[in-house]
Design a protein around this motif. Structure first.
Motif, PDB file in Angstrom:
ATOM      1  N   UNK A 107       0.799  -1.144   0.191  1.00 45.26           N
ATOM      2  CA  UNK A 107       0.146  -0.062  -0.178  1.00 45.26           C
ATOM      3  C   UNK A 107       0.745   1.168  -0.066  1.00 45.26           C
ATOM      4  N   UNK A 108       2.025   0.998   0.847  1.00 47.08           N
ATOM      5  CA  UNK A 108       2.838   2.510   0.761  1.00 47.08           C
ATOM      6  C   UNK A 108       3.533   2.751  -0.584  1.00 47.08           C
ATOM      7  N   UNK A 109       3.962   1.567  -1.192  1.00 46.92           N
ATOM      8  CA  UNK A 109       4.612   1.659  -2.385  1.00 46.92           C
ATOM      9  C   UNK A 109       3.769   1.962  -3.632  1.00 46.92           C
ATOM     10  N   UNK A 110       2.380   1.448  -3.439  1.00 43.03           N
ATOM     11  CA  UNK A 110       1.357   2.076  -4.415  1.00 43.03           C
ATOM     12  C   UNK A 110       1.074   3.465  -4.368  1.00 43.03           C
ATOM     13  N   UNK A 111       0.921   3.975  -3.020  1.00 44.61           N
ATOM     14  CA  UNK A 111       0.672   5.419  -2.706  1.00 44.61           C
ATOM     15  C   UNK A 111       1.930   6.273  -3.233  1.00 44.61           C
ATOM     16  N   UNK A 112       2.913   5.910  -2.871  1.00 40.66           N
ATOM     17  CA  UNK A 112       4.183   6.999  -3.571  1.00 40.66           C
ATOM     18  C   UNK A 112       4.220   6.573  -4.867  1.00 40.66           C
ATOM     19  N   UNK A 113       3.983   5.577  -5.803  1.00 35.59           N
ATOM     20  CA  UNK A 113       4.020   5.520  -6.865  1.00 35.59           C
ATOM     21  C   UNK A 113       2.892   6.562  -7.806  1.00 35.59           C
ATOM     22  N   UNK A 114       1.867   6.415  -7.022  1.00 33.08           N
ATOM     23  CA  UNK A 114       0.565   7.418  -7.548  1.00 33.08           C
ATOM     24  C   UNK A 114       0.921   8.796  -7.508  1.00 33.08           C
ATOM     25  N   UNK A 115       1.639   9.223  -6.226  1.00 39.77           N
ATOM     26  CA  UNK A 115       2.228  10.470  -6.081  1.00 39.77           C
ATOM     27  C   UNK A 115       3.176  10.894  -6.951  1.00 39.77           C
ATOM     28  N   UNK A 116       4.298   9.926  -7.208  1.00 39.49           N
ATOM     29  CA  UNK A 116       5.233  10.351  -8.253  1.00 39.49           C
ATOM     30  C   UNK A 116       4.641  10.425  -9.752  1.00 39.49           C
TER      31      UNK A 116
END
Length: 109
Positions: free
Chosen positions: A78-87
């Motif tokens: 979930x953290x990796x997906x959220x950071x990917x969406x932000x980037x």
């Protein structure tokens, strides 16, 4: 694919390419990777000069740190997906700004 969706995809790709080029150029010049620590130099001209650079290089830095953290620290999906969406969103916005600047300068039609 609609022209608007294609334009957004192009902006996203240009944003990531610009971020990667800036971060790689910085690393080649200074022999250390770019990071958000550039802002922690206090109130100095270097810190103010780092802001425009980081605005455009941030998607690459976020993804590099996220993928390293996922591999080394075993961060949750979930953290990796959220950071990917932000980037991705950041890259879309910086790519759109870059393309608008090129159009205003007459480089693109």
């Amino acid at each position: 694919m609609s022209p608007d969706a294609l334009n957004s995809l192009f902006s996203l790709c240009i944003g990531f390419a610009l971020a990667g080029a800036l971060a790689s150029g910085y690393q080649a010049l200074v022999q250390r990777p770019a990071g958000f620590g550039l802002l922690q130099q206090g109130v100095a001209p270097k810190a103010f000069a780092a802001v425009p650079f980081l605005v455009f290089a941030a998607p690459f830095i976020i993804m590099r740190n996220t993928l390293r953290g996922a591999r080394i620290e075993r961060r949750r999906f979930q953290f990796v997906m959220m950071a990917t969406m932000l980037a991705g969103f950041w890259s879309l916005m910086s790519g759109t700004f870059f393309l608008m600047t090129l159009r205003a300068a007459g480089v693109l039609a």
